[in-house]
Design an enzyme around this catalytic site. Sequence first.
Site, mmCIF file in Angstrom:
data_model
loop_
_atom_site.group_PDB
_atom_site.id
_atom_site.type_symbol
_atom_site.label_atom_id
_atom_site.label_comp_id
_atom_site.label_asym_id
_atom_site.label_seq_id
_atom_site.Cartn_x
_atom_site.Cartn_y
_atom_site.Cartn_z
ATOM 1 N N TYR A 208 0.810 -1.210 0.000
ATOM 2 C CA TYR A 208 0.000 0.000 0.000
ATOM 3 C C TYR A 208 0.852 1.273 0.000
ATOM 4 O O TYR A 208 0.453 2.289 -0.563
ATOM 5 C CB TYR A 208 -0.886 0.060 1.252
ATOM 6 N N LYS B 225 2.760 -15.250 2.642
ATOM 7 C CA LYS B 225 2.990 -15.968 1.381
ATOM 8 C C LYS B 225 4.498 -16.226 1.295
ATOM 9 O O LYS B 225 5.169 -15.869 0.313
ATOM 10 C CB LYS B 225 2.457 -15.115 0.208
ATOM 11 N N ASP C 171 -3.391 -18.203 0.630
ATOM 12 C CA ASP C 171 -4.391 -18.894 -0.203
ATOM 13 C C ASP C 171 -5.090 -19.986 0.611
ATOM 14 O O ASP C 171 -6.321 -20.104 0.600
ATOM 15 C CB ASP C 171 -3.767 -19.450 -1.500
ATOM 16 N N ASP D 292 -6.838 -6.958 4.198
ATOM 17 C CA ASP D 292 -7.946 -6.304 3.495
ATOM 18 C C ASP D 292 -8.840 -7.352 2.851
ATOM 19 O O ASP D 292 -10.063 -7.356 3.014
ATOM 20 C CB ASP D 292 -7.385 -5.349 2.431
ATOM 21 N N ASP E 75 -12.909 -8.969 4.170
ATOM 22 C CA ASP E 75 -14.155 -9.009 3.379
ATOM 23 C C ASP E 75 -14.668 -10.449 3.303
ATOM 24 O O ASP E 75 -15.868 -10.704 3.409
ATOM 25 C CB ASP E 75 -13.936 -8.476 1.948
HETATM 26 C C1 IPM Z 1 -10.645 -0.983 3.733
HETATM 27 C C2 IPM Z 1 -10.631 -0.394 2.352
HETATM 28 C C3 IPM Z 1 -9.373 0.441 2.138
HETATM 29 C C4 IPM Z 1 -8.166 -0.490 2.233
HETATM 30 C C5 IPM Z 1 -9.317 1.236 0.814
HETATM 31 C C6 IPM Z 1 -10.532 2.083 0.605
HETATM 32 C C7 IPM Z 1 -8.092 2.087 0.758
HETATM 33 O O1 IPM Z 1 -10.756 -1.385 1.385
HETATM 34 O O2 IPM Z 1 -10.549 -0.225 4.713
HETATM 35 O O3 IPM Z 1 -10.794 -2.197 3.865
HETATM 36 O O4 IPM Z 1 -7.808 -1.135 1.248
HETATM 37 O O5 IPM Z 1 -7.597 -0.558 3.322
HETATM 38 MN MN MN Z 2 -11.282 -3.352 2.204
#
Ligand code: IPM
Ligand code: MN
Length: 353
Positions: free
Chosen positions: A136, A187, A219, A243, A247
């Site tokens: 990042y 990884k 993975d 990240d 999700d």
């Molecule tokens: C999160 C988001 C951010 C990240 C983006 C918007 C920069 O996806 O907070 O999970 O990747 O950290």
């Molecule tokens: Mn995110």
Amino acid sequence: MKIAVLPGDGIGPEVTREAVKVLEALDLPGLILFDGDVGGIAYKRHGMPLPQETLTIAKSCDAVLFGAVGDPDCDALDRHLRPEQAILGLRKELGLFANLRPAKVFEGLEHLSPLRPEIAKSLDIMIVRELTGDVYFGDKGQRGEGDARTGWDMMSYSAEEVRRIAHVAFRTSRARNNKLRVTSVDKANVLETSQVWRDAVRAAAEPHPDIELSHMYVDNAAMQIISNPDQFGVILTGNLFGDILSDLASAAVGSIGLLPSASVGERQTEYGTFGMYEPIHGSAPDIAGQDKANPMATVLSVAMMLRHSFGREAEAVRIEKAVEKALADGIRGGDLGGSHGCEEIGTAVRERL
Ligand code: IPM
Ligand code: MN
Ligand code: NAD
């Protein structure tokens, strides 16, 4: 107790409004809220996604409540002007290197998960994601044209960066007090960055012989989180993998609209640890402005704020129980197959406080 409220774009203002109403319903003495612009709205108003004034407000407060940023209108802008730079800039400028993302299936709400109930009920994971390093924040750029056009983003971690986030993971594991288990996800079979990561995590684990440490490739971890979540307590991982895995974990709980997060660093205030609190989801342009967003992730982020930044465990639990009760009573947004609107969900949570 000073809180900067930064609603941002898309559903950010909608979910933040409900979360603030829940916070205000607690009637805590001495609470002062300050508003600031971030993201696409800040670009449109001030020409930059993270105006100096917003940063100053955030720094002067004891905690930050953040909605979401991201606006399709801004996707063609130079990277430094894009809404997402606001959140990256705040994390970096405020020294918030540790991102805590709890993913837990509430008892009795296993049916919200797409996983089989007997698997879903064991899902109780705290993802400890490093937040100010990795690919990042490395050198990045593009060169050339046509087929020769090339983009790059440098991935790196120093042992020092890994050590400090690993300590957060071990401390978090101890505080959770159920499974004394940390799984470090990397990884290392391919990446040098991950080899440094793995070795530094091992070194950081030395003072914690009673915490069971294991290492897993990312993975495999993605696969194991949904097939056998019971094996995980704390997952310690880098910025990019964290990240993605958070999700994934939110979908295993039932919806991304349910997962809160806390971003903390070393700064202490007179009340607790300074931090920024936000749902893990984005600005959801597909449903923005339609009262369709689930505000629960942001409401639960307020609970994390009260716990970590203000030492108010009792009020944090009250909010968590109110959300749990609303879900148990069938209050659901479209993300969970229901038809309750954002405002209605917020009201339902407040009624159950
Ligand atoms: C999160 C988001 C951010 C990240 C983006 C918007 C920069 O996806 O907070 O999970 O990747 O950290
Ligand atoms: Mn995110
Ligand atoms: P997203 O999280 O915004 O949305 C993904 C999907 O989940 C969409 O279908 C959306 O409608 C749904 N969703 C998200 N939150 C929801 C909620 N509370 N209730 C109901 N449904 C919800 O991810 P995306 O679509 O990949 O990104 C959209 C924008 O948000 C992009 O500009 C991205 O960069 C940004 N983003 C910002 C953050 C943040 O500010 N922390 C996080 C992720 C993405």
